[in-house]
Design an enzyme around this catalytic site. Structure first.
Site, PDB file in Angstrom:
ATOM      1  N   ASN A  10       0.876  -1.170   0.000  1.00 57.72           N
ATOM      2  CA  ASN A  10       0.000   0.000   0.000  1.00 57.72           C
ATOM      3  C   ASN A  10       0.912   1.218   0.000  1.00 57.72           C
ATOM      4  O   ASN A  10       1.486   1.582   1.019  1.00 57.72           O
ATOM      5  CB  ASN A  10      -0.875  -0.040   1.263  1.00 57.72           C
ATOM      6  CG  ASN A  10      -1.831   1.132   1.347  1.00 57.72           C
ATOM      7  OD1 ASN A  10      -1.788   2.049   0.527  1.00 57.72           O
ATOM      8  ND2 ASN A  10      -2.682   1.104   2.351  1.00 57.72           N
ATOM      9  N   ARG A  87      -2.583  -2.229  -3.327  1.00 56.53           N
ATOM     10  CA  ARG A  87      -3.800  -1.465  -3.046  1.00 56.53           C
ATOM     11  C   ARG A  87      -3.808  -0.216  -3.931  1.00 56.53           C
ATOM     12  O   ARG A  87      -2.831   0.533  -3.964  1.00 56.53           O
ATOM     13  CB  ARG A  87      -3.825  -1.042  -1.578  1.00 56.53           C
ATOM     14  CG  ARG A  87      -5.074  -0.265  -1.293  1.00 56.53           C
ATOM     15  CD  ARG A  87      -4.916   0.624  -0.102  1.00 56.53           C
ATOM     16  NE  ARG A  87      -6.164   1.342   0.126  1.00 56.53           N
ATOM     17  CZ  ARG A  87      -6.227   2.478   0.789  1.00 56.53           C
ATOM     18  NH1 ARG A  87      -5.141   3.025   1.269  1.00 56.53           N
ATOM     19  NH2 ARG A  87      -7.382   3.077   0.968  1.00 56.53           N
ATOM     20  N   HIS A 176     -13.200   2.495   0.580  1.00 53.95           N
ATOM     21  CA  HIS A 176     -13.105   1.450   1.616  1.00 53.95           C
ATOM     22  C   HIS A 176     -13.718   0.141   1.131  1.00 53.95           C
ATOM     23  O   HIS A 176     -14.135  -0.701   1.933  1.00 53.95           O
ATOM     24  CB  HIS A 176     -13.863   1.841   2.914  1.00 53.95           C
ATOM     25  CG  HIS A 176     -13.259   2.966   3.677  1.00 53.95           C
ATOM     26  ND1 HIS A 176     -14.033   3.856   4.388  1.00 53.95           N
ATOM     27  CD2 HIS A 176     -11.978   3.332   3.878  1.00 53.95           C
ATOM     28  CE1 HIS A 176     -13.252   4.751   4.987  1.00 53.95           C
ATOM     29  NE2 HIS A 176     -11.994   4.436   4.681  1.00 53.95           N
ATOM     30  N   GLU A 381      -7.831  -5.703   5.634  1.00 47.38           N
ATOM     31  CA  GLU A 381      -7.731  -5.345   4.217  1.00 47.38           C
ATOM     32  C   GLU A 381      -6.573  -6.072   3.535  1.00 47.38           C
ATOM     33  O   GLU A 381      -6.683  -6.467   2.371  1.00 47.38           O
ATOM     34  CB  GLU A 381      -7.604  -3.823   4.079  1.00 47.38           C
ATOM     35  CG  GLU A 381      -8.943  -3.142   4.339  1.00 47.38           C
ATOM     36  CD  GLU A 381      -8.839  -1.665   4.660  1.00 47.38           C
ATOM     37  OE1 GLU A 381      -8.434  -1.339   5.798  1.00 47.38           O
ATOM     38  OE2 GLU A 381      -9.161  -0.846   3.800  1.00 47.38           O
TER      39      GLU A 381
END
Ligand code: ADP
Length: 397
Positions: A10, A87, A176, A381
């Site tokens: 990420n 991500r 999200h 996540e």
């Protein structure tokens, strides 16, 4: 241990969060954060087998940091890295699920940068650096917006002239999504219901906050819109305000567009109302000690959250349960209780003991017997990104 290892990356403007996920192990093999990249303070901190380690990066940028992180990952994975899951915040309306990083997908990420200027460019930088270092590994993009692309047009369109939608892509996207997807699936599993026949309201409450209505595994509506500013009160973001506020502030105070944006995204929300902090823990403590502004910030947060959940119930044919997640949703029993007190028509009632027990990663049912199901479901996540990455790689072999 399985030999399927996925590195999840990420990449932010000055940081890279990473986790090495093995598909048969609950714990991550490695997780860490490289931060202050591009400055003399650049450092990477990571955790392996509960042991914390740290390495100064001598002012390294994203390339320098990944050059240090990737060999470490390979060592822990014993050379068996199956792929890398990245991500990505915004995939516009083009991306509806996890996608192999191809030149077309890179173009989509670039094109969507206008919609997520703070997030897509650093995300892309992480992808490009990782691809340069590991050109032979499969790289997969997992997008925050993808899960919400099943919203019907009457939920995602704004009531503004059509050419702004057709010509300029102005619509609601939602964010999200990785968390809403993971939590709604996990919630179905915990309740013993099939994902494809279950209906949920989900409240993801971290520094950023959003709600969603999930029907049979698909998002039908969500509180965030064109940008992550729409919807709930958040740590430093205002959430919904009257759209005329911008011009009012310009007319009355002479504030330009940049000033208004800074105030609404960085100086509002819990911080703006309390004048104290964007951190819910601090506000709860201050409120307990009689701080009136902290108390008001909490009240506004809970009332607006309840209003959002009630409005999203319009997207559900039935309600199997309400799921709380994110740092606040997973830990703050007070916020869960106060929010549901604002929804008397739903007949929610919490079991006080169960509500207080669900904190620090403890999952479970917190509703009283005979009342609609409410659960705390810790989000994950990284796990969701790793799962989607593995599934896509397996389907492409
Ligand atoms: P991010 O969106 O950055 O991932 P998190 O999901 O970690 O954020 O959530 C951060 C929020 O969770 C902060 O407001 C923090 O105060 C809150 N939080 C964490 N633990 C608790 C707790 N025990 N009680 C109340 N709030 C908590």
């Amino acid at each position: 241990m399985s030999d399927k290892n996925i590195l999840v990356i990420n990449s932010g403007s000055s940081s890279i969060k990473f986790a090495l996920v093995n598909d048969s192990q609950d714990e991550f093999l490695l997780e860490g954060l490289a931060e202050c990249l591009g400055s003399p303070a650049a450092v990477v901190n990571w955790k392996q087998n509960d042991e914390k380690k740290s390495l100064l990066l001598d002012g390294a940028d994203h390339t320098g940091a990944l050059a240090k992180i990737l060999p470490l990952v390979q060592e822990v994975a014993q050379g068996k890295l199956t792929g890398i899951g990245h991500r990505v915040v915004h995939g516009s309306a083009h991306v509806t699920k996890a996608s192999m990083i191809t030149p077309d997908v890179i173009q989509v990420i670039k094109d969507a940068a206008a919609l997520a200027p703070l997030h897509n460019p650093p995300g892309l930088m992480g992808i490009e650096v990782a691809q340069t270092i590991y050109p032979d590994l499969p790289h997969v993009g997992v997008f925050d917006t993808a899960f919400h692309q099943t919203m019907p047009d009457y939920a995602y369109r704004y009531a503004i002239p059509e050419h702004l939608y057709t010509g300029h892509h102005i619509r609601r996207y939602g964010f999200h999504g990785t968390s809403h997807m993971y939590v709604s699936r996990k919630g179905a599993e915990m309740a013993g219901l099939p994902v494809d026949n279950s209906c949920w309201l989900v409240a993801h409450l971290g520094n950023g906050c959003s709600t969603s209505a999930v029907v049979n595994g698909e998002s039908r509506d969500t509180s965030m819109g064109l940008t992550p500013l729409e919807g709930l009160v958040m740590g430093t973001r205002s959430g919904d305000v009257d759209p005329s506020l911008h011009s009012h502030l310009y007319r009355t105070l002479g504030w330009d567009q940049e000033k208004v944006e800074t105030v609404l995204t960085k100086e509002s929300g819990l911080l703006g109302v309390s004048g104290l902090s964007n951190d819910m823990r601090t506000l709860i403590e201050a409120s307990e000690q009689g701080n009136a502004r902290a108390t008001l910030a909490i009240e506004i947060f809970c009332y607006r959250l309840a209003k959002s959940l009630a409005s999203l119930s319009c997207a559900l044919p039935k309600l199997d349960g309400l799921l709380f997640t994110g740092g606040i949703g997973e830990n703050a029993s007070l916020i869960r209780r106060k929010t549901l007190e604002h929804m008397p028509l739903f007949n929610f009632k919490l079991d006080d003991q169960a509500n207080q027990a669900c904190t620090r990663g403890v999952a479970g049912k917190i509703s009283a017997q005979g009342h609609p199901l409410v659960m705390v479901v810790p989000t994950n996540e990284e796990r969701q990104i790793a799962n989607e990455t593995l599934e896509l790689i397996a389907a492409n072999v």
